[in-house]
Each structure stands twice: as structure tokens, then as C-alpha cells.
Design a protein around this motif. Structure first.
Motif, PDB file in Angstrom:
ATOM      1  N   TRP A 429       0.800  -1.227   0.000  1.00 29.00           N
ATOM      2  CA  TRP A 429       0.000   0.000   0.000  1.00 29.00           C
ATOM      3  C   TRP A 429       0.834   1.278   0.000  1.00 29.00           C
ATOM      4  CZ3 TRP A 429      -4.584   0.165  -1.693  1.00 29.00           C
ATOM      5  CH2 TRP A 429      -5.507  -0.854  -1.469  1.00 29.00           C
ATOM      6  N   GLY A 430       2.032   1.246   0.589  1.00 25.83           N
ATOM      7  CA  GLY A 430       2.832   2.472   0.700  1.00 25.83           C
ATOM      8  C   GLY A 430       3.047   3.184  -0.621  1.00 25.83           C
ATOM      9  N   PRO A 431       3.568   2.493  -1.658  1.00 24.39           N
ATOM     10  CA  PRO A 431       3.769   3.142  -2.958  1.00 24.39           C
ATOM     11  C   PRO A 431       2.465   3.620  -3.599  1.00 24.39           C
ATOM     12  CG  PRO A 431       5.117   1.172  -2.796  1.00 24.39           C
ATOM     13  CD  PRO A 431       4.191   1.149  -1.625  1.00 24.39           C
ATOM     14  N   ILE A 432       1.371   2.852  -3.420  1.00 27.03           N
ATOM     15  CA  ILE A 432       0.099   3.253  -4.020  1.00 27.03           C
ATOM     16  C   ILE A 432      -0.389   4.564  -3.410  1.00 27.03           C
ATOM     17  CG2 ILE A 432      -2.320   2.624  -4.329  1.00 27.03           C
ATOM     18  CD1 ILE A 432      -1.516  -0.293  -4.340  1.00 27.03           C
ATOM     19  N   VAL A 433      -0.418   4.618  -2.088  1.00 23.52           N
ATOM     20  CA  VAL A 433      -0.915   5.828  -1.412  1.00 23.52           C
ATOM     21  C   VAL A 433       0.004   7.012  -1.687  1.00 23.52           C
ATOM     22  CG1 VAL A 433      -1.498   6.853   0.811  1.00 23.52           C
ATOM     23  CG2 VAL A 433      -1.984   4.442   0.402  1.00 23.52           C
ATOM     24  N   ALA A 434       1.320   6.796  -1.651  1.00 26.11           N
ATOM     25  CA  ALA A 434       2.263   7.900  -1.883  1.00 26.11           C
ATOM     26  C   ALA A 434       2.097   8.478  -3.282  1.00 26.11           C
ATOM     27  CB  ALA A 434       3.691   7.424  -1.671  1.00 26.11           C
ATOM     28  N   SER A 435       1.913   7.616  -4.271  1.00 21.76           N
ATOM     29  CA  SER A 435       1.802   8.105  -5.649  1.00 21.76           C
ATOM     30  C   SER A 435       0.516   8.889  -5.885  1.00 21.76           C
ATOM     31  CB  SER A 435       1.872   6.920  -6.624  1.00 21.76           C
ATOM     32  OG  SER A 435       0.733   6.097  -6.501  1.00 21.76           O
ATOM     33  N   LEU A 436      -0.513   8.631  -5.064  1.00 16.17           N
ATOM     34  CA  LEU A 436      -1.797   9.302  -5.249  1.00 16.17           C
ATOM     35  C   LEU A 436      -2.058  10.376  -4.194  1.00 16.17           C
ATOM     36  CD1 LEU A 436      -4.010   6.187  -6.101  1.00 16.17           C
ATOM     37  CD2 LEU A 436      -2.907   7.790  -7.685  1.00 16.17           C
ATOM     38  N   TRP A 527      11.971  -2.073  -0.826  1.00 17.96           N
ATOM     39  CA  TRP A 527      11.610  -1.208  -1.950  1.00 17.96           C
ATOM     40  C   TRP A 527      12.753  -1.099  -2.954  1.00 17.96           C
ATOM     41  CZ3 TRP A 527       8.235   0.919  -4.944  1.00 17.96           C
ATOM     42  CH2 TRP A 527       8.566   2.050  -5.696  1.00 17.96           C
ATOM     43  N   LYS A 528      13.978  -1.026  -2.462  1.00 21.90           N
ATOM     44  CA  LYS A 528      15.149  -0.891  -3.338  1.00 21.90           C
ATOM     45  C   LYS A 528      15.253  -2.087  -4.277  1.00 21.90           C
ATOM     46  CE  LYS A 528      19.070   1.388  -4.233  1.00 21.90           C
ATOM     47  NZ  LYS A 528      19.654   0.545  -5.280  1.00 21.90           N
ATOM     48  N   GLN A 529      14.925  -3.268  -3.789  1.00 21.77           N
ATOM     49  CA  GLN A 529      14.973  -4.455  -4.635  1.00 21.77           C
ATOM     50  C   GLN A 529      13.963  -4.349  -5.782  1.00 21.77           C
ATOM     51  OE1 GLN A 529      14.603  -8.076  -2.352  1.00 21.77           O
ATOM     52  NE2 GLN A 529      15.959  -7.314  -0.735  1.00 21.77           N
ATOM     53  N   ILE A 530      12.816  -3.736  -5.511  1.00 26.92           N
ATOM     54  CA  ILE A 530      11.786  -3.588  -6.534  1.00 26.92           C
ATOM     55  C   ILE A 530      12.254  -2.650  -7.639  1.00 26.92           C
ATOM     56  CG2 ILE A 530       9.466  -2.687  -6.992  1.00 26.92           C
ATOM     57  CD1 ILE A 530       8.658  -3.651  -4.216  1.00 26.92           C
ATOM     58  N   THR A 531      12.757  -1.474  -7.268  1.00 28.52           N
ATOM     59  CA  THR A 531      13.181  -0.501  -8.289  1.00 28.52           C
ATOM     60  C   THR A 531      14.383  -1.016  -9.077  1.00 28.52           C
ATOM     61  OG1 THR A 531      14.495   0.669  -6.602  1.00 28.52           O
ATOM     62  CG2 THR A 531      12.272   1.484  -7.041  1.00 28.52           C
ATOM     63  N   ASP A 532      15.309  -1.671  -8.395  1.00 28.81           N
ATOM     64  CA  ASP A 532      16.488  -2.188  -9.096  1.00 28.81           C
ATOM     65  C   ASP A 532      16.088  -3.248 -10.134  1.00 28.81           C
ATOM     66  OD1 ASP A 532      18.151  -0.548  -7.687  1.00 28.81           O
ATOM     67  OD2 ASP A 532      18.868  -2.079  -6.294  1.00 28.81           O
ATOM     68  N   SER A 533      15.168  -4.115  -9.753  1.00 26.89           N
ATOM     69  CA  SER A 533      14.784  -5.193 -10.669  1.00 26.89           C
ATOM     70  C   SER A 533      13.896  -4.690 -11.803  1.00 26.89           C
ATOM     71  CB  SER A 533      14.061  -6.301  -9.905  1.00 26.89           C
ATOM     72  OG  SER A 533      12.823  -5.838  -9.397  1.00 26.89           O
ATOM     73  N   GLN A 534      13.047  -3.687 -11.519  1.00 33.29           N
ATOM     74  CA  GLN A 534      12.091  -3.229 -12.523  1.00 33.29           C
ATOM     75  C   GLN A 534      12.637  -2.114 -13.417  1.00 33.29           C
ATOM     76  OE1 GLN A 534      10.362  -6.031 -11.752  1.00 33.29           O
ATOM     77  NE2 GLN A 534       8.622  -4.898 -12.593  1.00 33.29           N
ATOM     78  N   LEU A 535      13.512  -1.262 -12.885  1.00 35.19           N
ATOM     79  CA  LEU A 535      13.964  -0.090 -13.647  1.00 35.19           C
ATOM     80  C   LEU A 535      15.410  -0.180 -14.119  1.00 35.19           C
ATOM     81  CD1 LEU A 535      12.320   2.769 -11.535  1.00 35.19           C
ATOM     82  CD2 LEU A 535      11.378   1.515 -13.491  1.00 35.19           C
ATOM     83  N   GLY A 536      16.180  -1.088 -13.577  1.00 29.18           N
ATOM     84  CA  GLY A 536      17.572  -1.212 -14.015  1.00 29.18           C
ATOM     85  C   GLY A 536      18.376   0.039 -13.712  1.00 29.18           C
ATOM     86  N   GLU A 537      19.119   0.546 -14.703  1.00 31.52           N
ATOM     87  CA  GLU A 537      19.978   1.725 -14.504  1.00 31.52           C
ATOM     88  C   GLU A 537      19.165   2.974 -14.168  1.00 31.52           C
ATOM     89  OE1 GLU A 537      22.518   2.315 -17.820  1.00 31.52           O
ATOM     90  OE2 GLU A 537      23.654   0.451 -17.517  1.00 31.52           O
ATOM     91  N   ARG A 538      17.928   3.043 -14.622  1.00 32.71           N
ATOM     92  CA  ARG A 538      17.094   4.216 -14.328  1.00 32.71           C
ATOM     93  C   ARG A 538      16.840   4.362 -12.824  1.00 32.71           C
ATOM     94  NH1 ARG A 538      14.174   6.738 -18.224  1.00 32.71           N
ATOM     95  NH2 ARG A 538      12.372   7.064 -16.855  1.00 32.71           N
ATOM     96  N   ARG A 541      18.589   7.208 -10.458  1.00 31.84           N
ATOM     97  CA  ARG A 541      18.126   8.582 -10.273  1.00 31.84           C
ATOM     98  C   ARG A 541      16.632   8.651  -9.977  1.00 31.84           C
ATOM     99  NH1 ARG A 541      20.224  12.126 -15.141  1.00 31.84           N
ATOM    100  NH2 ARG A 541      19.355  13.761 -13.821  1.00 31.84           N
ATOM    101  N   ARG A 542      16.085   7.515  -9.572  1.00 33.27           N
ATOM    102  CA  ARG A 542      14.670   7.471  -9.223  1.00 33.27           C
ATOM    103  C   ARG A 542      14.511   6.711  -7.907  1.00 33.27           C
ATOM    104  NH1 ARG A 542      15.480   8.026 -14.301  1.00 33.27           N
ATOM    105  NH2 ARG A 542      14.079   9.312 -15.586  1.00 33.27           N
ATOM    106  N   THR A 543      13.936   7.391  -6.950  1.00 31.21           N
ATOM    107  CA  THR A 543      13.763   6.831  -5.614  1.00 31.21           C
ATOM    108  C   THR A 543      12.285   6.862  -5.251  1.00 31.21           C
ATOM    109  OG1 THR A 543      13.985   8.968  -4.506  1.00 31.21           O
ATOM    110  CG2 THR A 543      16.023   7.766  -4.989  1.00 31.21           C
ATOM    111  N   PHE A 544      11.982   6.538  -4.012  1.00 32.15           N
ATOM    112  CA  PHE A 544      10.591   6.606  -3.561  1.00 32.15           C
ATOM    113  C   PHE A 544      10.059   8.039  -3.681  1.00 32.15           C
ATOM    114  CE2 PHE A 544       7.120   6.738  -0.494  1.00 32.15           C
ATOM    115  CZ  PHE A 544       6.441   5.573  -0.782  1.00 32.15           C
TER     116      PHE A 544
END
Length: 613
Positions: A429-436, A527-538, A541-544
Motif C-alpha cells: 500500500w505504501g507506494p500506491i498511497v504515496a503516488s496518489l 523497496w530498493k529491490q523492486i526498483t532495481d529489478s524493474q527499472l535497471g539503470e534508471r 536517479r529514481r527513488t521513492f
């Protein structure tokens, strides 16, 4: 025998005991044994003993600081405080705006009031209802009163430190000629120090006072008695505190490392102390300056050059931690250019830490060998630095929402592997609520259930300080309507279920296991594992924070959404004083939510709605 309790006589030995006054805390009785000839009468002996007692009690009473001594001491301290204020204002940078200048004035006014309260009440000082009423009559706002309350807490902690007591002992010895002060005398000296600070701040009112003339008038005022006893105080001004860097750093850290009852505030203080200690230790290791009086501009410049030559990542493992700074710099010479040099923001942070340390040293009379210019050491932040945390693009959102956390994972310990299990917790839920909602990481992760209101016409978050975390600033306390998509996704049911189970936190599984940890820290590793696996090098420069960046960017590019409403939603401080002072969101909850709800729903939720079933 009046006043004496005859105990016994054994041959030629007469023994008397007499109870001492209650003000004497060292002992309850004074016992005297005298060998006297057999023909000495008890009356003669009693007179001798009473005289001895009188001399003893007289000596004890003389330890009290007289009113005349206190007046002389206070007058001299006021002069010193005024000189200190004049010097600090002489070197302080110009206020960038009238609002900033006024804040300096309000901070000094609050400090003066707090100093008088603590001087009068000591460790029991607090703002009673009568005090609040009096302050309001004097024009203090609720925020001003909160500032006073905070200053009272700071001063109460300060007067209990060993450093403060040692300073009071030194002042008592040099100014009052009392090398062995008892507890009561030291308490009096501490009270006079607070009164002097309050008096000086009040006389040097920023709005109209001329500090220099005030100092002159105070110094030349006719005093009740000669000031000869105060001369040692002036002569020893520069000898009260050590010029050794290690000593100053220790005192500086001790002053910042105060104990408070608020757990969230205590975590913040602990983190600050750890960071300050690390920076100053690094500075000492790099420059090798042992005495602050030897510090020069070239030392500061050299330190910054060291930061520019260090590896971007260092001392992250035991082997590197065992290396000296010089050895790490040697290792850096073998690295590619893009792996060397700390970020400008990090360098500027360290320079700011040094600035605070030097200000502390100067405030107590220890100055470097020459005037230092720290502003010239700051590094400009280029486009890459300003854009270090970029917003998530639509493509980024699609990749993130396709992660097994939201589409189905193997188990609670295998969240990164595809499966059929959906676990609705903080990671979900954390990413969903934060993004909205545009909330910061710690704001949403450390949220308590009483900050989520589902009963209002416009369900919303009331983001405020709680036992889990503090807020970044005063503007961070705010109302944020819940995006209508959250109800469709099941967030309202999630909150209701937690309340039914008697939970307190929105994400109880993220509660840190140690007192210095935070909910956001526990969340970050997963969370870091999610961004690393889904976004790669991007992901570099992209965090929570990129959720918040995206939220703001979407609304700011919508020409129909007023800027001030976006500021209200994300907790940004209004530059206009009228908006900042009179835009009381909590007092006008219904009206504010009515305006903000449509704005929140302008943020697209398709990425989540298309993925989460």
C-alpha cells in the motif's frame, strides 16, 4: 550550656554534640571533644564550645552569594552578552526577506522569555495557563508560544549538563572568588547567567535598539559597589574554554545531544548527533588542525578538496573502514573519474555543519587565526544535481506496478518471485498511497491510524507529528484528501480491518526493531529491490521520492490547478506571508477539503487500476 547537648564526660574528656541548622546539608551534627583540667567549669567550657559553633556557622553562612555580589556579577554578564550579540549580528548574513528577518526577531524574543522562566523555576519550568494568557496579552501568537515552549525545553536540558555546571563553577571562581561553590551557589550563578541572557536580548531588540550604545550604557552605569571583583572575569575570558579541537567538538556534540521525552524527536536528535560527529571527525582527520585558534582559510579549502577527491562510495565495508583517509584517497587515484568526488549537495551539507560548529566556538570566545569565508566553499548544483531524483514516467509506473508485489508473489519471504499470493501490507500500500497523495516516505510509512479519517464527507489523511516520526517543518502538517481510486483498490477496507484488530500504526509490520530506526528505513530495503529489478539503470536517479515528484509535476502542469492548492497538498511553505499565516488548514477543514479533493483526483491512477485486481 545553652544550645549544647552534653553527651558524656570520661575523665578529663568532655564531649558535646550540637545539631546544625537545616541549611547545612553536609552533616547533621557537629561534635566537639575537649580535654580540660578537672578544675575547669562546665560553664567556661560551654562558652568556648558555643564560640566555636558560632564561628563554624558563620563560615557556612558566608558561602551564600549576597545581593550586592549578584548585582555586580549580573551587570558584568549583561555587558558580555550584549557584546556577544553585537558581534554575532555584525557577521551574520543579510536576511533574504523581511519574513526571514522577522523570524530572527521572534526567535530571540522567545529565547528571552524562556530564559526568564527557567531562571525563576529551574528544572520545573513550564508554560502554565497563566503564562500563556500573559504572553497572548503581549501579542504572542500560538506559534510564538510554541517557540517559547521549545526554548524552555532546550534551556532545561542545557542547565543540567556537566558542561554548563563546570562553566558556572569557573565563573563563580573568577568573578566571585569562590573556588568551592556549593550546590546552592552554583544554582544561583546559573540563574544569573539566564537572567543576563534575557536582559541582553531584551535590550538589543532588533526592531530599534542600537546594541553598541546599549553595551556602552550598561558598562558605564554606576553600580552599587566597586567592580574590582569582576576584573578577573574579564581577564580570564579567553581561558575558560579549551582551544583544543577535540574539546570544542566534545562540548558542541554534548550541547546537541539532549534527551527529550518525544521518541520521534529523540531519533532525529540521535541522527543529527551521529552525522555531526562523523563530519567533524572527518574534518579533523583531513586537516590535522589540533587547535581552533590555528585554523585558517586554507585548511577549509583543503578539506573541501579532500571531499572532491574521495570515492563516491567509501568506508562501506570493514576493510575500507580500517583504512586511513590518506589511504582511501590513494585508492581513489586508481578509480575512474565518474566514481570520484562527493556530490555538491553532500559537500555543501558538510560546509553547513562546519559553519554551525564554528559559530558555537565563536559564541564562547574561541576564534580561528583569521576571518573565515565558508560561502566561497559551497558548490553550485548543476542540472544533474537538481534532477537527482527524477519523477517516474508512465513507462516507469507500468514497470513498477507489474512487480509480483502487486500482481502476485510466491510468499511473504519471496516477494520478488511471481506467484499467486497478494500480501496487503506497507510494501503493497505504501507506494500506491504515496503516488496518489504526494506524501513523503516517512510521512506515509510512519503514519498512525488516527491520521486516516474515513468518516468525513471527503475521506482524508491528517498528516501531523506522531510517536513514530516528526515532520520536516511546520508546513508539513496538512490535510490530504484520499484519491477516489484508493477506495476502488480496497485501501478503505484495509484501514477498517486494522482498526477492528486494534492496531495503532497504518503499517505495523514496518515498526523498527531498535529505537534509532524508522519505519521508512525498514521499508527501504525491500523497496530498493523492486526498483532495481524493474527499472535497471534508471533506478539510480529514481527513488521513492519520485512518486512525490510525479504527483507535483502532474498538478503543476495542469493550468486549471492553482499553485497554492498544490502547495497545500504537498506541505510546501507559502512564500507569501498572508497565505502562510492565515491559511489555517486545520481550522477550516471542510472548506479546504472541498477545494483539495478535486485536485487530488486529477492525478492519474490508471497504472494501479489496470494492474491491481
Amino acid at each position: 550550656m545553652t544550645g549544647l547537648n552534653y553527651v558524656t564526660r570520661r575523665g578529663a574528656i568532655y564531649v558535646w554534640r550540637r545539631r546544625l541548622p537545616a541549611c547545612v546539608s553536609q552533616t547533621s551534627y557537629l561534635q566537639i571533644s575537649l580535654r580540660t583540667p578537672r578544675f575547669s567549669t562546665a560553664k567556661i567550657l560551654a562558652n568556648l564550645v558555643n564560640a566555636a559553633f558560632a564561628t563554624c556557622i558563620s563560615g557556612m553562612k558566608s558561602q551564600r552569594i549576597t545581593q550586592a555580589e549578584a548585582q555586580r556579577f549580573l551587570s558584568d554578564l549583561v555587558v558580555q552578552q550584549l557584546e556577544k550579540i553585537e558581534e554575532e549580528r555584525y557577521y551574520e548574513p543579510d536576511a533574504p526577506s523581511p519574513k526571514d528577518w522577522r523570524q530572527r526577531y521572534l526567535n530571540e524574543r522567545a529565547r528571552a522569555v524562556a530564559a526568564r522562566l527557567v531562571a525563576a523555576r529551574g528544572g520545573a519550568a513550564d508554560l502554565f495557563p497563566e503564562d500563556v494568557a500573559d504572553l497572548k496579552k503581549e501579542g504572542f501568537s500560538e506559534r510564538d508560544i510554541d517557540n517559547v515552549r521549545n526554548e524552555v525545553a532546550v534551556l532545561k536540558a542545557e542547565i543540567t549538563t556537566q558542561t554548563y555546571k563546570d562553566e558556572s563553577q569557573t565563573m563563580a571562581e573568577t568573578a566571585l572568588g569562590r573556588p568551592d561553590c556549593d550546590t546552592f551557589a552554583l544554582r544561583k550563578v546559573g540563574m544569573l547567567r539566564l537572567l543576563a541572557e534575557a536582559e541582553a536580548l531584551e535590550r538589543s531588540d532588533r526592531r530599534s535598539a542600537n546594541t553598541v550604545s546599549t553595551v556602552w550604557e550598561t558598562a558605564t552605569r554606576k553600580l552599587p559597589e566597586p567592580q574590582a571583583a569582576l576584573e578577573p572575569l574579564r581577564a580570564e575570558t579567553n581561558k575558560r574554554y579549551s582551544a583544543e579541537m577535540t574539546s570544542i567538538v566534545a562540548d558542541y556534540i554534548a550541547g546537541r545531544d539532549r534527551a527529550v521525552d518525544d521518541l520521534a524527536e529523540q531519533k532525529k536528535i540521535t541522527k543529527d548527533v551521529t552525522q555531526q560527529r562523523a563530519i567533524l571527525s572527518q574534518f579533523a582527520e583531513a586537516t590535522k588542525v589540533e587547535k581552533l585558534t590555528d585554523l585558517r582559510q586554507e585548511d577549509l579549502y583543503y578539506y573541501v578538496s579532500v571531499l572532491e577527491r574521495l570515492p563516491k562510495i567509501y568506508r562501506k565495508n570493514a576493510e575500507d573502514q580500517a583504512r586511513t583517509l590518506e589511504e582511501i584517497l590513494e585508492r581513489a587515484e586508481e578509480l575512474p573519474a565518474d566514481q570520484i568526488g562527493l556530490a555538491p549537495a553532500t559537500i555543501n551539507r558538510n560546509v553547513t555543519a562546519l559553519q554551525g560548529f564554528l559559530k558555537f566556538a565563536k559564541s564562547r570566545g574561541t576564534k580561528p587565526a583569521e576571518e573565515l569565508d565558508l560561502s566561497s566553499l559551497r558548490k553550485p548544483c548543476g542540472d544533474n544535481e537538481r534532477s537527482a531524483r527524477l519523477a517516474f514516467s508512465e513507462d516507469d509506473m507500468a514497470k513498477i506496478t507489474s512487480h509480483p508485489v502487486w500482481t502476485g508473489c510466491q510468499s511473504s519471504v519471496r516477494r520478488n518471485e511471481k506467484g499467486a499470493m497478494i500480501i496487503t501490507d506497507g510494501l503493497y500500500w505504501g507506494p500506491i498511497v504515496a503516488s496518489l497523495s504526494g506524501t513523503r516516505r516517512e510521512e506515509i510509512m510512519g503514519m498512525t491510524l488516527d491520521e486516516v479519517d474515513l468518516t468525513h464527507k471527503h475521506p482524508h489523511l491528517h498528516i501531523r507529528k506522531n510517536r513514530n516520526r516528526r515532520l520536516k517543518n511546520a508546513a508539513s502538517e496538512r490535510l490530504v484528501p484520499l484519491h477516489e481510486a484508493l477506495a476502488q483498490l480496497g485501501f478503505h477496507d484495509y484501514v477498517a480491518d486494522l482498526k477492528a484488530r486494534g492496531e495503532v500504526d497504518l503499517f505495523p509490520e514496518l515498526k523498527p526493531q531498535n529505537e534509532n530506526g524508522s519505519f521508512g528505513d525498514v521499508f527501504y530495503g525491500k523497496w530498493k529491490q523492486i526498483t532495481d529489478s524493474q527499472l535497471g539503470e534508471r533506478a539510480q536517479r529514481r527513488t521513492f521520492h519520485s512518486f512525490r515528484h510525479r504527483f507535483i509535476s502532474v498538478l503543476r502542469h495542469d493550468t486549471d490547478v492553482p499553485k497554492e492548492l498544490v502547495q497545500d497538498l504537498v506541505g510546501h511553505k507559502h512564500q507569501d506571508e498572508t497565505d502562510g499565516r492565515y491559511r489555517k488548514m486545520i481550522d477550516f477543514r471542510d472548506q479546504i477539503l472541498e477545494k483539495l479533493a478535486p485536485v487530488v483526483n486529477q492525478v492519474p491512477a490508471d497504472a494501479w487500476l489496470n494492474t491491481v485486481k
